[in-house]
Motif scaffolding. Structure first.
Motif, PDB file in Angstrom:
ATOM      1  N   ASN A 175      -4.508  15.780 -10.462  1.00  0.00           N
ATOM      2  CA  ASN A 175      -3.754  15.596 -11.380  1.00  0.00           C
ATOM      3  C   ASN A 175      -3.496  16.936 -12.381  1.00  0.00           C
ATOM      4  OD1 ASN A 175      -3.171  12.405 -12.120  1.00  0.00           O
ATOM      5  ND2 ASN A 175      -5.172  12.669 -11.444  1.00  0.00           N
ATOM      6  N   VAL A 176      -3.966  17.952 -11.698  1.00  0.00           N
ATOM      7  CA  VAL A 176      -3.950  19.245 -12.488  1.00  0.00           C
ATOM      8  C   VAL A 176      -2.989  20.069 -11.377  1.00  0.00           C
ATOM      9  CG1 VAL A 176      -4.951  21.439 -13.282  1.00  0.00           C
ATOM     10  CG2 VAL A 176      -5.790  19.090 -13.840  1.00  0.00           C
ATOM     11  N   PRO A 177      -2.206  20.808 -12.001  1.00  0.00           N
ATOM     12  CA  PRO A 177      -1.265  21.639 -10.862  1.00  0.00           C
ATOM     13  C   PRO A 177      -1.889  22.702 -10.325  1.00  0.00           C
ATOM     14  CG  PRO A 177      -0.112  21.185 -13.302  1.00  0.00           C
ATOM     15  CD  PRO A 177      -1.361  20.798 -13.227  1.00  0.00           C
ATOM     16  N   ALA A 178      -1.557  23.275  -9.181  1.00  0.00           N
ATOM     17  CA  ALA A 178      -2.417  23.906  -8.375  1.00  0.00           C
ATOM     18  C   ALA A 178      -2.355  25.383  -8.994  1.00  0.00           C
ATOM     19  CB  ALA A 178      -1.793  24.121  -6.954  1.00  0.00           C
ATOM     20  N   ALA A 179      -1.223  25.666  -9.650  1.00  0.00           N
ATOM     21  CA  ALA A 179      -1.450  27.090 -10.410  1.00  0.00           C
ATOM     22  C   ALA A 179      -2.592  27.130 -11.547  1.00  0.00           C
ATOM     23  CB  ALA A 179      -0.039  27.344 -10.953  1.00  0.00           C
ATOM     24  N   ASP A 180      -2.839  26.021 -12.097  1.00  0.00           N
ATOM     25  CA  ASP A 180      -3.506  26.125 -13.266  1.00  0.00           C
ATOM     26  C   ASP A 180      -5.154  26.042 -12.523  1.00  0.00           C
ATOM     27  OD1 ASP A 180      -1.823  25.962 -15.295  1.00  0.00           O
ATOM     28  OD2 ASP A 180      -1.993  23.803 -15.318  1.00  0.00           O
ATOM     29  N   LEU A 181      -5.290  25.491 -11.306  1.00  0.00           N
ATOM     30  CA  LEU A 181      -6.717  25.268 -10.688  1.00  0.00           C
ATOM     31  C   LEU A 181      -7.068  26.764 -10.147  1.00  0.00           C
ATOM     32  CD1 LEU A 181      -6.863  21.948  -9.073  1.00  0.00           C
ATOM     33  CD2 LEU A 181      -7.971  22.509 -11.096  1.00  0.00           C
ATOM     34  N   LEU A 182      -5.848  27.518  -9.579  1.00  0.00           N
ATOM     35  CA  LEU A 182      -6.006  28.782  -8.935  1.00  0.00           C
ATOM     36  C   LEU A 182      -6.303  29.790 -10.024  1.00  0.00           C
ATOM     37  CD1 LEU A 182      -3.372  28.669  -6.212  1.00  0.00           C
ATOM     38  CD2 LEU A 182      -6.081  28.519  -5.930  1.00  0.00           C
ATOM     39  N   GLN A 183      -5.863  29.724 -11.169  1.00  0.00           N
ATOM     40  CA  GLN A 183      -6.170  30.570 -12.279  1.00  0.00           C
ATOM     41  C   GLN A 183      -7.612  30.643 -12.663  1.00  0.00           C
ATOM     42  OE1 GLN A 183      -4.168  29.438 -15.851  1.00  0.00           O
ATOM     43  NE2 GLN A 183      -3.780  31.689 -16.483  1.00  0.00           N
ATOM     44  N   TYR A 184      -8.022  32.090 -13.007  1.00  0.00           N
ATOM     45  CA  TYR A 184      -9.561  32.158 -13.344  1.00  0.00           C
ATOM     46  C   TYR A 184     -10.525  31.567 -12.217  1.00  0.00           C
ATOM     47  CZ  TYR A 184      -7.063  32.634 -17.676  1.00  0.00           C
ATOM     48  OH  TYR A 184      -6.356  32.934 -18.851  1.00  0.00           O
ATOM     49  N   ASN A 185      -9.819  31.692 -10.833  1.00  0.00           N
ATOM     50  CA  ASN A 185     -10.788  31.148  -9.705  1.00  0.00           C
ATOM     51  C   ASN A 185     -11.434  29.665  -9.916  1.00  0.00           C
ATOM     52  OD1 ASN A 185     -11.329  32.505  -7.413  1.00  0.00           O
ATOM     53  ND2 ASN A 185     -13.461  33.200  -7.781  1.00  0.00           N
ATOM     54  N   ARG A 186     -10.874  29.006 -10.641  1.00  0.00           N
ATOM     55  CA  ARG A 186     -11.293  27.503 -10.747  1.00  0.00           C
ATOM     56  C   ARG A 186     -11.315  26.883  -9.475  1.00  0.00           C
ATOM     57  NH1 ARG A 186      -7.257  27.161 -15.460  1.00  0.00           N
ATOM     58  NH2 ARG A 186      -8.135  27.485 -17.241  1.00  0.00           N
ATOM     59  N   ALA A 187     -10.554  26.915  -8.677  1.00  0.00           N
ATOM     60  CA  ALA A 187     -10.415  26.151  -7.554  1.00  0.00           C
ATOM     61  C   ALA A 187     -11.673  26.799  -6.419  1.00  0.00           C
ATOM     62  CB  ALA A 187      -9.291  26.444  -6.529  1.00  0.00           C
ATOM     63  N   GLN A 188     -12.081  27.777  -6.574  1.00  0.00           N
ATOM     64  CA  GLN A 188     -13.125  28.489  -5.626  1.00  0.00           C
ATOM     65  C   GLN A 188     -14.560  27.786  -6.272  1.00  0.00           C
ATOM     66  OE1 GLN A 188     -13.579  29.976  -2.956  1.00  0.00           O
ATOM     67  NE2 GLN A 188     -11.494  30.521  -2.670  1.00  0.00           N
ATOM     68  N   VAL A 189     -14.574  27.927  -7.811  1.00  0.00           N
ATOM     69  CA  VAL A 189     -15.649  27.304  -8.317  1.00  0.00           C
ATOM     70  C   VAL A 189     -15.791  25.892  -7.951  1.00  0.00           C
ATOM     71  CG1 VAL A 189     -16.748  26.475 -10.549  1.00  0.00           C
ATOM     72  CG2 VAL A 189     -15.517  28.818 -10.319  1.00  0.00           C
ATOM     73  N   LEU A 190     -14.657  25.173  -8.062  1.00  0.00           N
ATOM     74  CA  LEU A 190     -14.834  23.592  -7.465  1.00  0.00           C
ATOM     75  C   LEU A 190     -15.273  23.491  -6.032  1.00  0.00           C
ATOM     76  CD1 LEU A 190     -11.394  22.196  -9.182  1.00  0.00           C
ATOM     77  CD2 LEU A 190     -13.788  21.369  -9.364  1.00  0.00           C
ATOM     78  N   TYR A 191     -14.907  24.396  -5.087  1.00  0.00           N
ATOM     79  CA  TYR A 191     -15.113  24.374  -3.974  1.00  0.00           C
ATOM     80  C   TYR A 191     -16.289  24.756  -3.522  1.00  0.00           C
ATOM     81  CZ  TYR A 191     -15.275  25.733   1.185  1.00  0.00           C
ATOM     82  OH  TYR A 191     -15.876  26.020   2.527  1.00  0.00           O
ATOM     83  N   HIS A 192     -16.995  25.494  -4.225  1.00  0.00           N
ATOM     84  CA  HIS A 192     -18.456  25.927  -3.825  1.00  0.00           C
ATOM     85  C   HIS A 192     -19.375  24.663  -4.488  1.00  0.00           C
ATOM     86  CE1 HIS A 192     -18.058  29.935  -1.986  1.00  0.00           C
ATOM     87  NE2 HIS A 192     -17.228  30.084  -2.975  1.00  0.00           N
ATOM     88  N   ALA A 193     -19.140  24.173  -5.766  1.00  0.00           N
ATOM     89  CA  ALA A 193     -19.568  23.125  -5.994  1.00  0.00           C
ATOM     90  C   ALA A 193     -19.708  21.843  -5.226  1.00  0.00           C
ATOM     91  CB  ALA A 193     -19.326  22.804  -7.578  1.00  0.00           C
ATOM     92  N   LEU A 194     -18.485  21.834  -4.473  1.00  0.00           N
ATOM     93  CA  LEU A 194     -18.518  20.513  -3.704  1.00  0.00           C
ATOM     94  C   LEU A 194     -19.324  20.608  -2.251  1.00  0.00           C
ATOM     95  CD1 LEU A 194     -14.853  19.627  -4.219  1.00  0.00           C
ATOM     96  CD2 LEU A 194     -16.730  18.196  -5.069  1.00  0.00           C
ATOM     97  N   PHE A 195     -19.071  21.911  -2.069  1.00  0.00           N
ATOM     98  CA  PHE A 195     -19.659  22.309  -0.473  1.00  0.00           C
ATOM     99  C   PHE A 195     -21.155  22.179  -0.819  1.00  0.00           C
ATOM    100  CE2 PHE A 195     -21.113  25.342   2.660  1.00  0.00           C
ATOM    101  CZ  PHE A 195     -20.278  24.959   3.729  1.00  0.00           C
ATOM    102  N   ASN A 196     -21.725  22.539  -1.725  1.00  0.00           N
ATOM    103  CA  ASN A 196     -23.225  22.446  -1.739  1.00  0.00           C
ATOM    104  C   ASN A 196     -23.562  21.142  -1.414  1.00  0.00           C
ATOM    105  OD1 ASN A 196     -23.387  24.999  -2.187  1.00  0.00           O
ATOM    106  ND2 ASN A 196     -23.576  24.916  -4.304  1.00  0.00           N
ATOM    107  N   HIS A 197     -22.895  20.070  -1.904  1.00  0.00           N
ATOM    108  CA  HIS A 197     -23.103  18.594  -1.754  1.00  0.00           C
ATOM    109  C   HIS A 197     -23.224  18.109  -0.314  1.00  0.00           C
ATOM    110  CE1 HIS A 197     -23.482  17.739  -6.071  1.00  0.00           C
ATOM    111  NE2 HIS A 197     -22.218  17.971  -6.450  1.00  0.00           N
ATOM    112  N   LEU A 198     -22.742  18.887   0.508  1.00  0.00           N
ATOM    113  CA  LEU A 198     -22.588  18.526   1.808  1.00  0.00           C
ATOM    114  C   LEU A 198     -23.943  18.595   2.475  1.00  0.00           C
ATOM    115  CD1 LEU A 198     -19.145  20.330   2.957  1.00  0.00           C
ATOM    116  CD2 LEU A 198     -19.561  17.639   2.504  1.00  0.00           C
ATOM    117  N   TYR A 199     -24.856  19.326   2.126  1.00  0.00           N
ATOM    118  CA  TYR A 199     -26.217  19.243   2.490  1.00  0.00           C
ATOM    119  C   TYR A 199     -27.080  18.049   2.210  1.00  0.00           C
ATOM    120  CZ  TYR A 199     -25.258  24.196   3.828  1.00  0.00           C
ATOM    121  OH  TYR A 199     -24.677  25.109   4.406  1.00  0.00           O
ATOM    122  N   ALA A 200     -26.299  17.272   1.491  1.00  0.00           N
ATOM    123  CA  ALA A 200     -27.291  15.760   0.853  1.00  0.00           C
ATOM    124  C   ALA A 200     -27.355  14.921   2.085  1.00  0.00           C
ATOM    125  CB  ALA A 200     -26.275  15.249  -0.285  1.00  0.00           C
TER     126      ALA A 200
END
Length: 508
Positions: free
Chosen positions: A277-302
């Motif tokens: 529900n947030v536009p891609a441009a806003d998520l890419l700003q300030y590297n937010r999308a990368q922060v999200l990705y790394h937070a989610l990726f770490n859960h894949l080891y669960a």
């Protein structure tokens, strides 16, 4: 209610004549109620019970209508006073911090919540009456500080939780419905973001109330806060959510980073809602999308399948946003993507995995990754081949979800990577034939509809495999129908021979 001893008479007692109350007396009455809620710890239980009784009596008095209808200059501070009272009531009925390892953790919260809900209903009915009166109303001014605390209370107790009961849920739901009626909102979403573009909405105010309990040191003090935040967040969608990203992303990341699986899943659901529900441009700003990705990726080891399912669904919707920041100029090989990285880790976990629930979770999401990568799936072809063959060999219970999804993955793989399939013809053919024979001989509790689906999917894979191998499968299967005693296996082979035309697969 808890019994309580003698207390000082409230300022309104003994004033039965109309107009006998002064504006200052109303202020003193509410101030005394607040003082009772904030009393010393040793006397707080009795004082608060007394405060509830006093507040109920005060709200039933006719003179209290002046709070919402009058224009007396001395009542100008009353809206803030009412807001403080509403916050105190919500805090009184809030569940306490959950002790570790205890079952019955909120024995009397539901009873308190039901009592507080009845007070809020009386208060909102006073506002509703003032709104409908012919007197120049001050109800909007009074409602503004009341709406937020009442909403938080209603959401806390209207959802099914360990601290609620059917009775407390019912009356809290009535409070929420009456709040929407008084505020002239058709839905909770309209209440939060405004019924139209010109209306501001109350989401900012709600987040302001929740913020003190949503930092890393305090978010577990009130176990209801995370649920109120999550439920409220889900109601605010595009395009309104983007303006609140700074308020919603940090708490979502905080909840998802907890050690408890329940909180991780709740946080991931919040992050997924933000991604959608947030536009891609806003998520890419300030590297937010990368922060999200790394937070989610770490859960894949669960190892919890519910968490893995939530994370994979969120990542699949995050990949298109991450790829907007990547540019391929067409010269040389395409760079590896985040989807490649995740698929590689998933396949690494799938190969040795023996727990059925995790096997089903991985298999359920595998087709989406193949679709996402398309022809680039060739990068993972060797490992995919091992996973597909291994999973086709293992019975997956009556519903056979894992094997059906693996067959779907194989069909997609044959369509996308057909030029690389001919060298794997024998291995894949043996695996599919073994599956068909195993299913045909299966005498377990597997429903016939599931067996039919498996045989149909496996036959479709054989047809695609034959087309990818320029008709070689038909030649290898030519003698089987003559010697095969099983009618189901023979029917599958004949279908392959009839429908295969020897043409290569089209890339999709």
């Amino acid at each position: 209610m808890e019994p309580h001893g003698p207390r000082e008479s409230p300022p309104w007692e003994g004033s039965s004549l109309p107009g006998a109350w002064s504006s200052s007396a109303l202020g003193q009455a509410f101030s005394q109620i607040l003082h009772q809620f904030a009393g010393q710890e040793s006397r707080r239980g009795k004082a608060r019970s007394a405060a509830l009784e006093d507040l109920a009596a005060l709200l039933e008095a006719k003179e209290c209508d002046r709070l919402f209808e009058g224009s007396d200059a001395s009542l100008r501070g009353m809206p803030e006073m009412l807001g403080q009272v509403a916050k105190a009531l919500g805090k009184y009925a809030a569940p306490a911090e959950e002790p570790e390892g205890r079952g019955d953790r909120h024995p009397d919260v539901a009873e308190k919540a039901a009592a507080v809900a009845l007070l809020f209903l009386k208060l909102l009915r006073k506002v509703e009456a003032a709104k409908n009166s012919l007197v120049c109303p001050a109800w909007k001014t009074s409602l503004r500080p009341l709406a937020g605390p009442i909403y938080v209370f209603a959401v806390t107790h209207s959802l099914e939780q360990p601290w609620t009961s059917p009775r407390s849920q019912e009356v809290a739901g009535q409070v929420l419905a009456l709040l929407l009626q008084v505020t002239e909102c058709g839905s909770v979403a309209g209440f939060l973001h405004g019924e139209n573009e010109d209306e501001k909405g109350r989401f900012t105010a709600i987040m302001g109330l929740l913020k003190p309990d949503l930092n890393k040191d305090s978010w577990k003090n009130n176990p209801a806060t995370k649920y109120v935040f999550s439920w409220t967040l889900q109601k605010v969608t595009r395009p309104w959510l983007s303006q609140h990203l700074e308020r919603t992303l940090p708490p979502s990341l905080l909840i998802s980073d907890d050690y408890q699986t329940e909180n991780k899943i709740l946080g991931v659901h919040c992050l997924h809602h933000i991604v959608l529900n947030v536009p891609a441009a806003d998520l890419l700003q300030y590297n937010r999308a990368q922060v999200l990705y790394h937070a989610l990726f770490n859960h894949l080891y669960a190892r919890e399948h519910h968490l893995i399912q939530a994370v994979l669904l969120c990542l699949l919707d995050l990949f298109p946003i991450l790829e907007k920041a990547q540019h391929w100029k067409g010269d040389g090989a395409r760079p590896t993507t985040h989807c490649d990285e995740v698929l590689q880790l998933i396949l690494t976990h799938m190969e040795p995995e023996h727990r059925l629930l995790l096997r089903r979770t991985y298999s359920r999401n595998l087709p989406a990754f193949v679709k996402r990568l398309g022809i680039l799936t060739v990068r993972h072809l060797k490992r995919l081949e091992r996973v597909i063959i291994g999973y086709l060999e293992v019975y997956d219970g009556p519903e056979e979800e894992a094997r059906l999804k693996i067959l779907e993955t194989l069909k997609l793989l044959l369509q996308y990577t057909w030029p690389r399939v001919s060298c794997r013809l024998v291995v894949l053919l043996k695996a599919l034939l073994k599956l068909i024979c195993d299913v045909a001989r299966d005498s377990s509790l597997t429903p016939e509809c599931v067996k039919s689906a498996l045989l149909e999917e496996a036959t479709d894979c054989l047809i695609l495999l034959d087309r990818c191998a320029s008709g070689r499968v038909k030649g290898l299967l030519a003698k089987i129908p003559r010697s095969c005693e099983d009618s189901q296996v023979g029917n599958c082979i004949r279908r392959v021979q009839q429908l295969s035309e020897g043409a290569p697969c089209d890339t999709t």
